[in-house]
Design an enzyme around this catalytic site. Sequence first.
Site, PDB file in Angstrom:
ATOM      1  N   CYS A  53     -30.954 -27.959   3.716  1.00  0.00           N
ATOM      2  CA  CYS A  53     -29.878 -27.213   3.062  1.00  0.00           C
ATOM      3  C   CYS A  53     -28.600 -27.358   3.881  1.00  0.00           C
ATOM      4  O   CYS A  53     -28.624 -27.227   5.111  1.00  0.00           O
ATOM      5  CB  CYS A  53     -30.261 -25.745   2.939  1.00  0.00           C
ATOM      6  SG  CYS A  53     -28.995 -24.741   2.119  1.00  0.00           S
ATOM      7  N   CYS A  57     -26.546 -20.485   7.175  1.00  0.00           N
ATOM      8  CA  CYS A  57     -27.118 -19.150   7.310  1.00  0.00           C
ATOM      9  C   CYS A  57     -27.858 -19.061   8.640  1.00  0.00           C
ATOM     10  O   CYS A  57     -28.813 -19.803   8.882  1.00  0.00           O
ATOM     11  CB  CYS A  57     -28.065 -18.861   6.152  1.00  0.00           C
ATOM     12  SG  CYS A  57     -27.321 -19.095   4.511  1.00  0.00           S
ATOM     13  N   CYS A  60     -31.798 -18.978   8.936  1.00  0.00           N
ATOM     14  CA  CYS A  60     -32.619 -19.783   8.036  1.00  0.00           C
ATOM     15  C   CYS A  60     -33.209 -21.033   8.681  1.00  0.00           C
ATOM     16  O   CYS A  60     -32.487 -21.871   9.236  1.00  0.00           O
ATOM     17  CB  CYS A  60     -31.813 -20.175   6.801  1.00  0.00           C
ATOM     18  SG  CYS A  60     -32.843 -20.969   5.546  1.00  0.00           S
ATOM     19  N   CYS A  97     -42.191 -16.538  -7.660  1.00  0.00           N
ATOM     20  CA  CYS A  97     -40.803 -16.887  -7.397  1.00  0.00           C
ATOM     21  C   CYS A  97     -40.739 -18.310  -6.855  1.00  0.00           C
ATOM     22  O   CYS A  97     -41.473 -18.658  -5.926  1.00  0.00           O
ATOM     23  CB  CYS A  97     -40.191 -15.914  -6.389  1.00  0.00           C
ATOM     24  SG  CYS A  97     -38.413 -16.186  -6.143  1.00  0.00           S
ATOM     25  N   CYS A 129     -39.540 -15.871 -11.315  1.00  0.00           N
ATOM     26  CA  CYS A 129     -38.255 -15.665 -10.660  1.00  0.00           C
ATOM     27  C   CYS A 129     -37.854 -16.978  -9.999  1.00  0.00           C
ATOM     28  O   CYS A 129     -38.707 -17.744  -9.561  1.00  0.00           O
ATOM     29  CB  CYS A 129     -38.387 -14.559  -9.610  1.00  0.00           C
ATOM     30  SG  CYS A 129     -36.875 -14.237  -8.661  1.00  0.00           S
ATOM     31  N   CYS A 189     -32.597  -9.897  -8.981  1.00  0.00           N
ATOM     32  CA  CYS A 189     -33.299  -9.548  -7.746  1.00  0.00           C
ATOM     33  C   CYS A 189     -32.314  -9.779  -6.603  1.00  0.00           C
ATOM     34  O   CYS A 189     -31.876 -10.910  -6.375  1.00  0.00           O
ATOM     35  CB  CYS A 189     -34.537 -10.435  -7.590  1.00  0.00           C
ATOM     36  SG  CYS A 189     -35.445 -10.198  -6.047  1.00  0.00           S
ATOM     37  N   ARG A 261     -38.947  -4.182  -2.873  1.00  0.00           N
ATOM     38  CA  ARG A 261     -39.955  -5.149  -2.430  1.00  0.00           C
ATOM     39  C   ARG A 261     -39.985  -5.252  -0.902  1.00  0.00           C
ATOM     40  O   ARG A 261     -38.976  -5.580  -0.273  1.00  0.00           O
ATOM     41  CB  ARG A 261     -39.670  -6.524  -3.045  1.00  0.00           C
ATOM     42  CG  ARG A 261     -39.614  -6.473  -4.570  1.00  0.00           C
ATOM     43  CD  ARG A 261     -39.530  -7.852  -5.211  1.00  0.00           C
ATOM     44  NE  ARG A 261     -39.293  -7.741  -6.643  1.00  0.00           N
ATOM     45  CZ  ARG A 261     -40.251  -7.526  -7.562  1.00  0.00           C
ATOM     46  NH1 ARG A 261     -41.511  -7.428  -7.185  1.00  0.00           N
ATOM     47  NH2 ARG A 261     -39.948  -7.430  -8.844  1.00  0.00           N
TER      48      ARG A 261
END
Length: 330
Positions: A53, A57, A60, A97, A129, A189, A261
Amino acid sequence: MGIRYDWQKEEIRAIYDTPFLELIYQAASVHRQYHNPKQIQVCKLISIKTGACPEDCSYCAQSSRYKTEVKPQALLDKETVVNIAQKAKNSGVSRVCMGAAWREVRDNSQFDQVLDMVKEVTALGLEVCCTLGMLTENQAKRLEAAGLYAYNHNLDTSPEYYSTIITTRTYSDRLNTINNVRQTNITVCSGGILGLGENVEDRISMLCTLANLHPHPESVPINILSKVQGTPLENQPDVPIWDVVRMIATARLTMPASDVRLSAGRAKLSQVEQALCFLAGANSIFSSDDGHMLTVTTPCPGYDTDQEMLNLLGLEMRPPFVSQQKVAAL
């Protein structure tokens, strides 16, 4: 307690600071007004495209900017994803998900493949999701047409602290994606991560942003940072369980009808600590068939372990498509 969209930070801070046992009692009481307290939704997260990616972040493992255990992998084929989803369903999972390590959705053949995955997994009778990064209104409508039930796009932290953690997209970008999803019937979400170096005011600010969205996100994940070697946040201190429970209870009281969650980081919690989270209003967990939540850097309890815990607590797995229903007194 009614549903509000005009929360002030001072009000939310007062809830957060309520004496611990009283806070749990209040949250548990509200939880029972809007949800069946006997049920926990068990979810499965599948990384359909892993690593590489371009974003930065700080937490991550999938960012191409950091050297971590995660090895980039191409988009999974549809058959593999459907087989994982079927196995999850057989284990009592009602929501799957699918996550792709993209900055944003692009209108290309890979997105077409994801749309096919959504159709096939939805056909299994599961809530589906996706978390695919930023997307446009038109892309959201294409996902809706494919049968998508929910779209995940976390705020991560407060607007004030956000740029400390991520510089490759803005807070407004995240809110814009949520708004694009709201142009469809797909549920939202959106939640955050504890342990990024934020303070209590940042946590309150994030909850205030979420609780003033109209409507509230139908699903609010509370994640605990999984510290990943090679990322800027690898040496962050652990988040005390008291902070986790306070966040769950405060989310429950400010967003009564939403699913809260207990997400990443749950593997570090004991059964007793998880029971406290459920008592405070958490009604969903992520479980696994491979010991990982999304990648090898995020441990996740297995289906059998979770079934054993739910049995011990007298809880049952919630079937799909029953969220957001007010429950009569039991």
